[in-house]
Each structure stands twice: as C-alpha cells, then as structure tokens.
Motif scaffolding. Sequence first.
Motif, mmCIF file in Angstrom:
data_model
loop_
_atom_site.group_PDB
_atom_site.id
_atom_site.type_symbol
_atom_site.label_atom_id
_atom_site.label_comp_id
_atom_site.label_asym_id
_atom_site.label_seq_id
_atom_site.Cartn_x
_atom_site.Cartn_y
_atom_site.Cartn_z
ATOM 1 N N LEU A 1 -4.494 10.489 38.739
ATOM 2 C CA LEU A 1 -3.950 11.256 37.851
ATOM 3 C C LEU A 1 -2.496 11.480 37.012
ATOM 4 O O LEU A 1 -1.940 10.661 37.102
ATOM 5 N N PHE A 2 -1.046 11.123 38.571
ATOM 6 C CA PHE A 2 -0.457 11.662 38.730
ATOM 7 C C PHE A 2 0.611 10.062 38.561
ATOM 8 O O PHE A 2 1.902 9.721 37.737
ATOM 9 N N LEU A 3 0.105 9.644 39.550
ATOM 10 C CA LEU A 3 0.945 7.929 40.034
ATOM 11 C C LEU A 3 0.999 7.147 38.409
ATOM 12 O O LEU A 3 1.564 6.889 37.562
ATOM 13 N N PRO A 4 -0.078 6.942 37.404
ATOM 14 C CA PRO A 4 -0.391 6.009 36.527
ATOM 15 C C PRO A 4 0.472 6.856 35.052
ATOM 16 O O PRO A 4 1.300 5.683 34.625
ATOM 17 N N ILE A 5 0.290 8.020 34.658
ATOM 18 C CA ILE A 5 1.130 8.704 34.170
ATOM 19 C C ILE A 5 2.787 8.467 34.489
ATOM 20 O O ILE A 5 3.805 7.861 34.366
ATOM 21 N N LEU A 6 3.071 8.978 35.442
ATOM 22 C CA LEU A 6 3.994 8.660 35.698
ATOM 23 C C LEU A 6 5.207 6.559 35.635
ATOM 24 O O LEU A 6 5.995 7.451 35.636
ATOM 25 N N MET B 1 -2.641 1.282 31.612
ATOM 26 C CA MET B 1 -1.410 2.680 30.774
ATOM 27 C C MET B 1 -1.070 2.348 29.440
ATOM 28 O O MET B 1 -0.752 3.217 28.787
ATOM 29 N N ASN B 2 -0.283 1.540 29.463
ATOM 30 C CA ASN B 2 0.209 0.617 28.276
ATOM 31 C C ASN B 2 -0.557 1.228 26.987
ATOM 32 O O ASN B 2 -0.111 1.523 26.038
ATOM 33 N N ASN B 3 -1.886 -0.161 27.048
ATOM 34 C CA ASN B 3 -2.889 -0.036 26.136
ATOM 35 C C ASN B 3 -3.654 2.035 25.899
ATOM 36 O O ASN B 3 -3.572 2.137 24.175
ATOM 37 N N THR B 4 -3.103 2.884 26.556
ATOM 38 C CA THR B 4 -4.223 3.690 26.718
ATOM 39 C C THR B 4 -2.630 5.578 25.849
ATOM 40 O O THR B 4 -2.755 5.457 24.511
ATOM 41 N N LEU B 5 -1.956 5.096 27.284
ATOM 42 C CA LEU B 5 -0.601 5.748 27.079
ATOM 43 C C LEU B 5 0.060 5.922 26.633
ATOM 44 O O LEU B 5 0.168 7.032 25.185
ATOM 45 N N ALA C 1 -8.480 9.664 24.996
ATOM 46 C CA ALA C 1 -10.746 10.149 25.434
ATOM 47 C C ALA C 1 -10.319 8.742 26.262
ATOM 48 O O ALA C 1 -10.998 8.869 28.146
ATOM 49 N N LEU C 2 -9.285 7.490 26.334
ATOM 50 C CA LEU C 2 -9.428 6.218 27.607
ATOM 51 C C LEU C 2 -9.321 6.547 28.350
ATOM 52 O O LEU C 2 -9.023 6.413 29.287
ATOM 53 N N LEU C 3 -7.936 7.230 28.334
ATOM 54 C CA LEU C 3 -7.183 7.665 29.097
ATOM 55 C C LEU C 3 -7.631 9.045 30.368
ATOM 56 O O LEU C 3 -7.250 8.544 31.535
ATOM 57 N N LEU D 1 -5.750 7.925 12.500
ATOM 58 C CA LEU D 1 -6.211 9.102 13.716
ATOM 59 C C LEU D 1 -7.224 8.649 14.235
ATOM 60 O O LEU D 1 -7.022 8.506 15.564
ATOM 61 N N LEU D 2 -8.873 8.126 14.285
ATOM 62 C CA LEU D 2 -9.997 7.288 15.208
ATOM 63 C C LEU D 2 -9.441 6.596 16.571
ATOM 64 O O LEU D 2 -9.225 6.904 17.446
ATOM 65 N N SER D 3 -8.173 5.533 16.264
ATOM 66 C CA SER D 3 -8.093 4.811 17.320
ATOM 67 C C SER D 3 -6.748 6.147 17.720
ATOM 68 O O SER D 3 -7.035 5.541 19.052
ATOM 69 N N LEU D 4 -6.281 6.948 17.662
ATOM 70 C CA LEU D 4 -5.787 7.430 18.344
ATOM 71 C C LEU D 4 -6.515 9.288 19.621
ATOM 72 O O LEU D 4 -6.647 8.809 20.377
#
Length: 591
Positions: A131-136, A516-520, A261-263, A253-256
């Motif tokens: 959880l934390f490592l990918p986001i950080l 993570m680039n493609n989601t977050l 959701a994927l993230l 909005l739908l893409s967001l």
Amino acid sequence: MAPSLALMLPRLLLPFLFLALFHLIAIGRPISTPADEALADLLLSDGITPGSTSDSQTLLLPFLRRPTISQIFAADQCEQTYGFLPCTTTVVGNMFLIVVYGFLMYKAATYLSSGSELLLKIMGPGIVGGLFLPILGALPDAMLILVSGISGSKETAQNQVSIGMGLLAGSTVMLLTTLWGSCIIVGKSDLSDNSTSIDPQDTQIFSLFGSGVSTDVETSYAARIMVISIIPFVIVQLPQVFNFPSGQRLAVLLSLIVAVALLVSYCVYQVFQPWIQRRRLAYVKHKHVISGILKHAQMQALGRLVDNEGTPNVDVLKRLFRSLDMDSDRSLSRAELRALIIGLQVDEIDLDMDDAVDKIMDEFDTSRNSTIEEHEFIAGISNWLTEAKRDVGNASSYSKNFMDDFHTKARGEHDRLIYQNDEVVERIDNPGQVVSNAILLLLLGTVLAAIFADPLVDAVDNFSLATSIPSFFISFIAMPLATNASEAVSSIIFASRKKQRTSSLTFSEIYGGVTMNNTLCLAVFLALVYLRHLTWDFSAEVLIILIVCVVMGLFTSFRTTFPLWTCFLAFLFYPLSLILVYVLDFVFGWS
C-alpha cells in the motif's frame, strides 16, 4: 542498527543549505548606466567582478546585449515562487533553476524511498510493501502533476498542465524504454539451448541472440496488470475517437473513477498477494545458505577463501571440495549437499532443504549430470565469492571478518523479510528510533516535494517561453530524470547481479511503477482537468503512452526470456515517441 538522528541531520539539511547558498550568491553589477533612471534597478551581469579591465574578461561583453523595451517589460512577468525563491527569464538562468529544483526533487524521492524501507523493518509487505511503498514511490510525480494545474487562472493552468502531461508520459516511456533496455544490458547472461539464461554466466559479450535475461512467470503477471491499467486512457479518448466533443467532460469523470478504482484494486492486490516480497524472501534465504557455506569453510580452518588480491584461492577451494566429498568419487551428490546444509544449522530460518539443494545444484551443475565435479564447484564458489564481495562492499576485507560480515548481512536481510501471516517483522534493538528516522525521512521527502514541485514547474514553463520549445518536450525529457533517478539506479544495480530472481524483481518493479503512473498520477491529472474545467487536448500524448504500454506490455506478458536484441527495440521507442508527438501536434495539428 538504524542510524541516529544526529548522524542523519547533516545529510538531510544539505539540500536546504545548497538552496540558501545559491540564492545568496546571485549578485551582479551594471554594465552601463541606463539612460532612463527609472530603469536603473534593472541590472544585467556579465559575470565579471567590478573593476576588472583585462582584455580576456572584456571578450564576454560583445555577447551581452542590452535588453529592448519589450524585453524590459517582459521581465515583469517573472514572479518569484512563494515571493522569495529566485526566478529568471533567461535561458541559462532557467536551465540552472531546473537543475537545482530537479536535484531537490531527486532528494525528495530518495528520502521517501529510504523512509519507506525503514518502515518495512517495523511493518510488513502486506501493508507497507503493498500500500504505502507504491504510493510513496509515485508521490513526487503526483505532486508535480498536481501543482502544474492547481494554481493561477484557468488560462495559466491550461498552459502549465501540459508540463504535467509531459512528466506523466515521459516517466512511463522512460521506464519502459531506456530503463528497461538498460536492465537487459547489465543483467544479461548466456542463453541455453532452451532459451533460458544461465545464471550468472556471461561469456558471449555482445551476442544479440546468444545472451539475454530470463524472468519468472509471475513477472509476466505484473506486465499484464500494467496493460490493464491503461483502460482510463482509452475511456478519456473515446469522445475524440468518435467525434463527440460534448461528452468529453463526462469521459474525464468516468476515466477518473476507473483510475481510482484500479488504484485501489492494485493496492489491495499487493496487500493480500505480496508475491514480490515472497520472491525476495526466497532469494535472501538462498543467499543465507551461500553465506553459511562460505563461513563454514572458514570455520573449518581450511584456509582463506580469497588471497591478498581478492581472487579465489583455488587450493583452499579444492581442499574444501575434498572435505565435502565423503565417498571420494570426485563429485558431490545431492545427498552430500543436503548433509552440508543440515550441518550449517539453518533450520531456524524455516528453510526448505530440498529447494536449497535444487538451487545449488542448478547453479553449480553446468554439465547437467546431477552431480557437481571439482571444476564446477570451484567455478560456483568463485561466483559466490564475487557476489559476497560486491554485497559487503568492502573489497579490502578478505579475512574471516569478510565472511562474517557477509553472513551477518545475509541474516539481517532474512530477518527483515521473514514472511509470517503476510507481514514482515524484523527483530531490531531500537524500534522506536527506527520509526522516528522513518517518519523524519518521509516528512522531509514530502515537504521537499511539496515545496519545490511548484518552482520546478515554473522554471520549466519559463524555460519554454525563453527558448520557444514546447513545455511538453522539456518536461518529457528532463523531469522524469529527477523523479525516477533513484529508482533507476537501484534497478540497474539489482539487475547487474545477473540472476533470474533479481531480474524478475527488477522488471516487476518497473511494471509496478508504470501501473502507478497509469492509475495514481493519471487520477491526479484527470481530477485537475475536471475540477478546473480544463480542455482535454492531449490526444497525441495519450497515443504514445498507449502504444508504448500496449506493445511493451504484450511483448513482456507472453514471454519470459528477452535476448539482447530486445533492448534496442525498447530504446527505439523513446525517440519515436518524441517524433510522433511532434508530427501529430505540429504537422497534423492535433493540438
């Protein structure tokens, strides 16, 4: 043991001292007195100390022209970020600022990475690693994307948000092209007849088809997850594809929503299926066996395994082989290897004996006759010694202490990654200090990223204005170097071990970074576009992301061996991406 705060503070404060120094020394002198006294405070420096009159110094003057009236009033457009950070409208000045702020963002990414690794000692991969490592890891990129469009008027945000898209596209393309290809080059080893790499044998120096990298099947799963993560890009482009501009805001909005959701799904998957951490644990268990065998040889007083020059001592290795060859048939059987491992007393690490024997046999038995001959044993131990010296990082220590250091480090790595109930708990002496250091590094990295993301975006925008180069191309090339440098260096070092296990982990982390680039990061960008009512005008940029992710994703999803020639395929995508954006935007007028 975790480093003390007193030892860490000088290193942590270095970026701030560097910034203060370069801000204080920015002085100049007037070349000539302005005709208009009202403009007397607009000074231009040629870099010469007042009073210098030597001919060699005055040669600089012909290259310095007095600004025109339009340039003088254009200088008013240079606004200091936060009211005190330096700014400039010159090409060289903005290039310098990009380097300085880019370095500070690099330090922010480094601190976040170090703090995350310290937390890994206290918590487990199920939480921290998943959880934390990918986001950080993606935080610096996300911060830069956020500040590129959050401030200023709508027109300013629309102009600067292309910097965020440049970073998003550049980071993804860099990871899957230059970094991916570099890891193939440094991690390559000889390929066998069945197209699998022979760890860590690398005798075919530059064979396009005879050398390469092999990964395990789980790495291909990470590549497939990466391909799935491009769905939000497809959704946001649907109105452009079907020429339905009135539906663009709904598509954003739908893409967001899909990106978020994927993230969440990806993070949950990493929490409950931490196979990357389990694979790393298997690797350090094997390394623990290596260190135990090397230390066992030293404790048996058979002699030093390496000589004064640091090369393997062949005579000692031969005596070691004979001591292990209990039936004196000049070869080591699986039973003799198993007896050796049992004698090492490594049962406290919950080692699978048969698996350990299989791994040693696979590494040493190059003739594939299910026994290890003397020359194979010497070659295998020599490779282990080379890895041990590189891992300890002290080439001058070739005594018993050298083996002890390697054994201690291998044991420490195992303790940090011991897998139990989806969590890793390291037995450490001072967990409170480790937590304090981790929090300090995470806070410092976050603060650095938050403070200097906006000045870096401003410097890129000003450099774009000064050079008339579109800001997208500047951010595409330069900014990923700052935010992904530490990850790139770590990946290359890890891949250089030329083992399938380490290569698998390296490429899995590359695919995870793109995910993570493609989601977050995309979610942050889409939120900016939606909340600030910006125009979605990034068809060319999205196209290169889709092409690179789909081609590289499918290519790596259905194969596990990559010959050396594949790195050139990856490298080729980088310049082609830049050329494609230029042609689509400035020749066909997509933007």
